[in-house]
Design an enzyme around this catalytic site. Structure first.
Site: not given
Length: 198
Positions: A19, A46, A139
């Site tokens: 991310s 992401h 995540d």
């Protein structure tokens, strides 16, 4: 399993999740992989639904692997980096094809790392290597734990080396991975795994 044992294990696929700070981290991790790397590499970074092809072009300019955005129903090919498109979850199907989904975001993310990791673990089991890199949020933590339960290999970027330490720390709170390494260590280990899998 030690990093040395990881390098000798027989794998069929690698799944990477990143991310915030992930673009630089990903490019550094895959930079030393040769065009002959014998495994497919699945990547969730992401990204917004409006993302263009810039990330594909950036990664392609920095590594020898073929880099492309994943397409629905596409067969998995070794030596290729498949990037989840912005706005779509990337799933690995039992018949070794890719699929894309617009199901609800997971951890406010679509694509979500957990979705990739969990479906890849269901398909590849102990022959999957999962890697959580830099990022905000949590995540990837649950998905990496599922990879471990399936017998696969697990690597977490050392939070001290991450631009954003939250995601690696969340992964470490969920499991004791096989290796905790900085980016150069992860890159070297992936190259060694490729050599062992050739």
């Amino acid at each position: 399993m030690s990093a040395r044992a990881l390098a000798r294990a027989p794998y069929e696929a690698v799944a990477l999740g990143a991310s915030r700070g992930g673009v630089a981290a990903l490019s550094r991790v895959v930079a030393k992989l040769p065009a002959s790397f014998p495994l497919p590499v699945f990547v969730v970074e992401h990204r917004r639904a409006s993302s263009d092809s810039a990330l594909v072009e950036y990664l392609e300019s920095r590594c020898a692997l073929r880099v492309k955005e994943a397409e629905d129903k596409e067969p998995i090919v070794a030596g290729t980096l498949f990037l989840a498109p912005g706005g779509y979850h990337l799933l690995i199907e039992q018949d070794r094809t890719l699929s894309l989904s617009v199901d609800a975001p997971v951890h406010f993310c679509r694509p979500a790392i957990d979705v990739l990791f969990e479906t890849a673990a269901d398909t590849f089991g102990s022959r999957l290597l999962g890697v959580v890199l830099t990022g905000s949020g949590c995540d990837g933590a649950a998905g990496l734990a599922q990879i471990a339960r399936a017998g696969g290999g697990t690597i977490v970027q050392d939070p001290r080396s991450a631009e954003a330490a939250e995601m690696p720390r969340a992964a470490l709170a969920h499991l004791d991975p096989d290796a905790v390494l900085d980016l150069d260590g992860i890159s070297a280990l992936l190259a060694a795994i490729g050599d062992a899998s050739s």
